[in-house]
Enzyme design. Structure first.
Site, short mmCIF file in Angstrom:
data_model
loop_
_atom_site.label_atom_id
_atom_site.label_comp_id
_atom_site.label_asym_id
_atom_site.label_seq_id
_atom_site.Cartn_x
_atom_site.Cartn_y
_atom_site.Cartn_z
N HIS A 17 0.84 -1.21 0.00
CA HIS A 17 0.00 0.00 0.00
C HIS A 17 0.88 1.26 0.00
O HIS A 17 0.64 2.20 -0.76
CB HIS A 17 -0.90 0.06 1.24
CG HIS A 17 -1.95 -0.97 1.32
ND1 HIS A 17 -2.12 -1.76 2.43
CD2 HIS A 17 -2.92 -1.34 0.45
CE1 HIS A 17 -3.15 -2.56 2.24
NE2 HIS A 17 -3.65 -2.33 1.04
N LYS A 41 -18.55 -5.31 8.19
CA LYS A 41 -17.34 -6.10 8.43
C LYS A 41 -16.65 -5.63 9.69
O LYS A 41 -16.51 -4.43 9.92
CB LYS A 41 -16.36 -5.93 7.26
CG LYS A 41 -16.63 -6.78 6.07
CD LYS A 41 -15.51 -6.57 5.08
CE LYS A 41 -15.36 -7.75 4.16
NZ LYS A 41 -14.27 -7.53 3.19
N ARG A 90 -1.92 -5.72 -8.52
CA ARG A 90 -0.92 -6.77 -8.25
C ARG A 90 -0.88 -7.81 -9.35
O ARG A 90 0.16 -8.37 -9.64
CB ARG A 90 -1.24 -7.49 -6.93
CG ARG A 90 -1.03 -6.64 -5.71
CD ARG A 90 -1.43 -7.37 -4.48
NE ARG A 90 -2.88 -7.60 -4.54
CZ ARG A 90 -3.64 -7.92 -3.52
NH1 ARG A 90 -3.09 -8.09 -2.34
NH2 ARG A 90 -4.93 -8.09 -3.65
N SER A 127 -3.31 -7.64 2.85
CA SER A 127 -3.58 -7.44 4.28
C SER A 127 -4.11 -8.70 4.94
O SER A 127 -3.73 -9.03 6.07
CB SER A 127 -4.59 -6.30 4.48
OG SER A 127 -4.04 -5.08 4.09
#
Length: 158
Positions: A17, A41, A90, A127
């Site tokens: 990040h 969440k 990515r 993460s």
């Protein structure tokens, strides 16, 4: 002045990040890291902890600020005079999803999305993986900034 946002959950912020945010800070006048809040969440770190970890990790970047938002990112962009959304990619699988989001965001408000490819050293970092490895006592020191490593150690009692 060109203001862009780098959105995400950042639970926690990783070196991947930070690479994208830092590179965006060289390209644009102002980068706002927006911690997106998803009330459905429960994260490892609450929103304020995430904001603090990001701010502490990016102290040397005066043109980077941190904010949070619960709602549509394009609404945040419209309310805050944001020219574009910056996203890191990515892998090809990221591109498939992010392109669809970029087209939807552009259709809703006309905001553009800029893609920055992730540096090869960070392509595998997520993460969720960092949390899983840290939870089980694995070494994540090369994957996160020191302030995040300390916070993970405190959360997991290592």
């Amino acid at each position: 002045m060109t203001r862009v946002v780098c959105p995400g959950s950042f639970d926690p912020v990783t070196n991947g990040h930070l690479d994208i945010i830092t590179r965006a800070s060289y390209l644009f006048d102002e980068v706002v890291v927006v911690v997106l809040v998803n009330e459905s969440k429960k994260g490892l770190f609450d929103t304020e902890e995430r904001i603090d970890l990001i701010r502490r990790s990016l102290r040397e970047r005066p043109n980077v600020t941190v904010d949070s938002y619960a709602g549509l990112l394009v609404d945040y962009c419209a309310q805050n005079d944001v020219a574009a959304i910056v996203k890191g990619l990515r892998a090809v699988s990221d591109f498939d999803y992010e392109l669809q989001m970029a087209q939807m965001n552009g259709n809703l408000t006309g905001v553009d999305t800029v893609f920055i490819p992730t540096a090869p050293d960070y392509m595998f970092i997520a993460s969720s993986l960092v949390k899983e490895v840290a939870r089980h006592g694995g070494d994540v020191a090369d994957l996160v900034p020191p302030v995040v490593l300390n916070a993970l150690d405190r959360k997991f009692g290592h």
